[in-house]
Write an enzyme that holds these catalytic residues in place. Structure first.
Site, PDB file in Angstrom:
ATOM      1  N   HIS A 148       0.817  -1.225   0.000  1.00 14.66           N
ATOM      2  CA  HIS A 148       0.000   0.000   0.000  1.00 14.66           C
ATOM      3  C   HIS A 148       0.844   1.266   0.000  1.00 14.66           C
ATOM      4  O   HIS A 148       0.321   2.355  -0.242  1.00 14.66           O
ATOM      5  CB  HIS A 148      -0.935  -0.008   1.217  1.00 14.66           C
ATOM      6  CG  HIS A 148      -2.020  -1.046   1.107  1.00 14.66           C
ATOM      7  ND1 HIS A 148      -3.300  -0.743   0.737  1.00 14.66           N
ATOM      8  CD2 HIS A 148      -1.988  -2.389   1.261  1.00 14.66           C
ATOM      9  CE1 HIS A 148      -4.018  -1.844   0.687  1.00 14.66           C
ATOM     10  NE2 HIS A 148      -3.251  -2.870   1.010  1.00 14.66           N
TER      11      HIS A 148
ATOM     12  N   ASP B 201       3.426   9.454  -0.735  1.00  7.45           N
ATOM     13  CA  ASP B 201       2.241   8.652  -0.373  1.00  7.45           C
ATOM     14  C   ASP B 201       2.045   7.561  -1.415  1.00  7.45           C
ATOM     15  O   ASP B 201       2.178   7.835  -2.612  1.00  7.45           O
ATOM     16  CB  ASP B 201       0.994   9.557  -0.358  1.00  7.45           C
ATOM     17  CG  ASP B 201       0.029   9.207   0.756  1.00  7.45           C
ATOM     18  OD1 ASP B 201      -0.011   8.032   1.139  1.00  7.45           O
ATOM     19  OD2 ASP B 201      -0.686  10.116   1.240  1.00  7.45           O
TER      20      ASP B 201
HETATM   21  P1  ADQ Z   1      -3.143   5.992   4.766  1.00  6.34           P
HETATM   22  O1  ADQ Z   1      -1.743   6.461   4.926  1.00  6.34           O
HETATM   23  O2  ADQ Z   1      -3.904   5.798   6.013  1.00  6.34           O
HETATM   24  O3  ADQ Z   1      -3.218   4.659   3.865  1.00  6.34           O
HETATM   25  P2  ADQ Z   1      -5.120   7.290   2.894  1.00  6.34           P
HETATM   26  O4  ADQ Z   1      -4.964   6.585   1.605  1.00  6.34           O
HETATM   27  O5  ADQ Z   1      -5.374   8.741   2.745  1.00  6.34           O
HETATM   28  O6  ADQ Z   1      -3.850   7.142   3.836  1.00  6.34           O
HETATM   29  O7  ADQ Z   1      -6.328   6.640   3.659  1.00  6.34           O
HETATM   30  C1  ADQ Z   1      -6.799   7.151   4.876  1.00  6.34           C
HETATM   31  C2  ADQ Z   1      -8.258   6.724   5.089  1.00  6.34           C
HETATM   32  O8  ADQ Z   1      -8.620   7.049   6.435  1.00  6.34           O
HETATM   33  C3  ADQ Z   1      -9.215   7.451   4.157  1.00  6.34           C
HETATM   34  O9  ADQ Z   1     -10.222   6.563   3.746  1.00  6.34           O
HETATM   35  C4  ADQ Z   1      -9.773   8.561   5.059  1.00  6.34           C
HETATM   36  O10 ADQ Z   1     -11.091   8.970   4.729  1.00  6.34           O
HETATM   37  C5  ADQ Z   1      -9.746   7.917   6.430  1.00  6.34           C
HETATM   38  N1  ADQ Z   1      -9.553   8.962   7.457  1.00  6.34           N
HETATM   39  C6  ADQ Z   1      -8.495   9.752   7.612  1.00  6.34           C
HETATM   40  N2  ADQ Z   1      -8.683  10.619   8.644  1.00  6.34           N
HETATM   41  C7  ADQ Z   1      -9.901  10.349   9.129  1.00  6.34           C
HETATM   42  C8  ADQ Z   1     -10.689  10.906  10.204  1.00  6.34           C
HETATM   43  N3  ADQ Z   1     -10.263  11.913  10.955  1.00  6.34           N
HETATM   44  N4  ADQ Z   1     -11.897  10.384  10.429  1.00  6.34           N
HETATM   45  C9  ADQ Z   1     -12.345   9.353   9.660  1.00  6.34           C
HETATM   46  N5  ADQ Z   1     -11.670   8.798   8.655  1.00  6.34           N
HETATM   47  C10 ADQ Z   1     -10.456   9.281   8.390  1.00  6.34           C
HETATM   48  C11 ADQ Z   1      -2.251   3.756   3.304  1.00  6.34           C
HETATM   49  C12 ADQ Z   1      -1.191   4.401   2.393  1.00  6.34           C
HETATM   50  C13 ADQ Z   1      -1.864   5.214   1.301  1.00  6.34           C
HETATM   51  C14 ADQ Z   1      -2.849   4.333   0.527  1.00  6.34           C
HETATM   52  C15 ADQ Z   1      -3.779   3.574   1.460  1.00  6.34           C
HETATM   53  C16 ADQ Z   1      -4.620   2.538   0.718  1.00  6.34           C
HETATM   54  O11 ADQ Z   1      -0.304   5.207   3.168  1.00  6.34           O
HETATM   55  O12 ADQ Z   1      -0.898   5.768   0.410  1.00  6.34           O
HETATM   56  O13 ADQ Z   1      -3.646   5.158  -0.316  1.00  6.34           O
HETATM   57  O14 ADQ Z   1      -3.039   2.880   2.456  1.00  6.34           O
HETATM   58  O15 ADQ Z   1      -3.836   1.704  -0.066  1.00  6.34           O
END
Ligand code: ADQ
Length: 464
Positions: free
Chosen positions: A155, A361
């Protein structure tokens, strides 16, 4: 039909309602339901005694969760996974703290988990392993004689050789990764970095575009950009705001900028705060007319580097507000809270600018969620870092270099004044990609490949 076995560090809570789960959990759960299967992962608990699995069964899926002992949690999870691999794979070698004993524990935990899982797996099950905590998991399964088709999805980014070579066990990790039949990456640059790293330590034979042979074993390495569930997000976002928030939104005239990230140094929050400050400094016409909401729930709070960034952000938020606030206007709202998914999607829809500027990311799902939440007749503008995997697909966002403060400031000013026609055009172009590469497509394309590619087992039989 063969069953699907999913292994990930954290297991989705089996009681999670479909609509409150994130895209990844929804996609995997749907695939598991369709095929029947098992989800194996950590329950988030630390326990010294209980090594038996916590099992639950629901809708054709068995959830089997393990706990970790305090030393496993410290060495496998906090130290090697989150203080070696995470920073290195996000190009932060300065934050890496490597110790041999943590790597030994990391491999040992992977082996112990493979042993716990083995009795639950049938010979013809296919296995899908997720993320950087489990790089050596297939190697551990092969050691136990398991011949199943095993795929892995990373990921996070895969770093180039200048970074990866700095990890003392880099050769061993590459050899262990080649025990997977299928390796999935978020972006072509990650796939290429993996192949380049591999070529530096062993002979790599290119069988065709995606199939290679290394250590005399076939491996398929392919790109599967992860997506979201746009239809579900649209339905969540369209709903009415809770009364208190609706009242607040009505009172707040002017434009809103939103950022949502786990509180992580890779997300570029500090640089973003500073860009916002420069915007207020250099473009005084925005003062009093805009508000920036940074939602950042605390994450990995046991790791020092995360405590440090949290402290820095609190200081910066206080300083910026102290400098610019008036009796009627607060420029920056910094909230360390977790929000219900359905509320978050509504908040996205009510904000004119989505500011997503990670320093590095794998993909960044927030960028896709922000776009999918918008009102098609009056969409907001996405500002996106070119160092997020999502920038390969969302080329109609305002792409920025998060290290270039003036560039981010100019993009903010442009977004805040963009006309409806241009906003619609950009939104439509991004939605076309988001709909096409959605989470169902991601799951299906990975699993279809996993079921059909040449495997190690077949290769051994053919060459015997
Ligand atoms: P993350 O680093 O966690 O994921 P991201 O892809 O942005 O980053 O996903 C975060 C998820 O958490 C999103 O669905 C978001 O809506 C949710 N989220 C964040 N803050 C929140 C809050 N305060 N309340 C509720 N929900 C919240 C890792 C990798 C990324 C990759 C994903 C998936 O680091 O690059 O995109 O996995 O593969």
């Amino acid at each position: 039909m063969s069953r699907l076995v999913v292994v990930s560090n954290r297991i989705a809570a089996f009681k999670d309602k479909r609509e409150s789960a994130g895209g990844l959990a929804v996609g995997i759960m749907d695939s598991l339901k369709y095929q029947g299967g098992l989800w194996f992962g950590w329950n988030g608990k630390i326990s010294e005694e209980n090594k038996s699995l916590e099992k639950n069964h629901q809708d054709n899926i068995t959830f089997a969760a393990f706990s970790l002992t305090q030393s496993e949690y410290d060495q496998y999870y906090l130290n090697f996974s989150n203080t070696v691999i995470w920073p290195a794979f996000h190009y932060r070698l300065d934050l890496v703290q490597y110790q041999h004993k943590d790597y030994d524990s990391y491999c040992h935990v992977n082996e112990m988990l493979a042993e716990q899982l083995r009795p639950l797996v049938n010979e013809d099950d296919i296995m899908w392993i997720h993320d950087y905590h489990l790089l050596p998991f297939a190697a551990a399964c092969r050691k136990l004689g398991m011949k199943n088709r095993i795929g892995f999805f990373l990921h996070i980014p895969f770093p180039t050789s200048e970074i990866f070579n700095a990890l003392p066990p880099h050769k061993e990790l590459l050899e262990k990764l080649c025990e997977y039949d299928l390796l999935g990456f978020q972006a072509e640059s990650d796939r290429q970095a993996f192949i380049e790293n591999l070529s530096l330590v062993t002979n790599v034979e290119n069988l065709d575009d995606n199939h290679i042979k290394a250590y005399n074993k076939p491996v398929t390495a392919r790109v599967y950009p992860i997506g979201v569930e746009p239809e579900n997000i649209r339905l969540l976002a369209e709903g009415a705001l809770p009364p208190k928030l609706a009242h607040l939104r009505d009172k707040m005239n002017g434009q809103l900028i939103i950022s949502v990230d786990r509180l992580d140094y890779s997300k570029g929050l500090l640089e973003r705060f500073q860009a916002y400050e420069t915007l207020l400094e250099n473009y005084p016409q925005h003062r009093g007319n805009i508000r920036y909401f940074q939602i950042a729930p605390t994450s990995r709070g046991d790791v020092q580097a995360y405590q440090d960034v949290q402290h820095e952000l609190e200081t910066e938020a206080g300083r910026i507000n102290g400098h610019f606030s008036t009796l009627e206007w607060t420029p920056l709202f910094y909230l360390n809270q977790h929000y219900e998914r359905s509320l978050l999607m509504k908040i996205f829809r009510h904000c004119e600018v989505g500011l997503v500027t990670p320093l590095r990311d794998g993909m960044n799902l927030v960028a896709k969620e922000y776009v999918a939440s918008q009102n098609p007749n009056d969409p907001g503008v996405l500002i996106l870092s070119r160092f997020a995997g999502a920038a390969n697909e969302l080329t109609s966002a305002l792409l920025v270099n998060p290290y270039d403060r003036d560039g981010v400031v100019a993009a903010l000013d442009k977004a805040l004044s963009m006309q409806l026609e241009e906003r619609k055009q950009r939104y439509q172009e991004m939605m076309a990609v988001i709909k096409k590469n959605n989470i169902v497509h991601w799951c299906q394309s990975f699993l279809t490949d996993l079921k059909t590619i040449p495997t190690k087992n077949e290769h051994k039989t053919a060459t015997a």
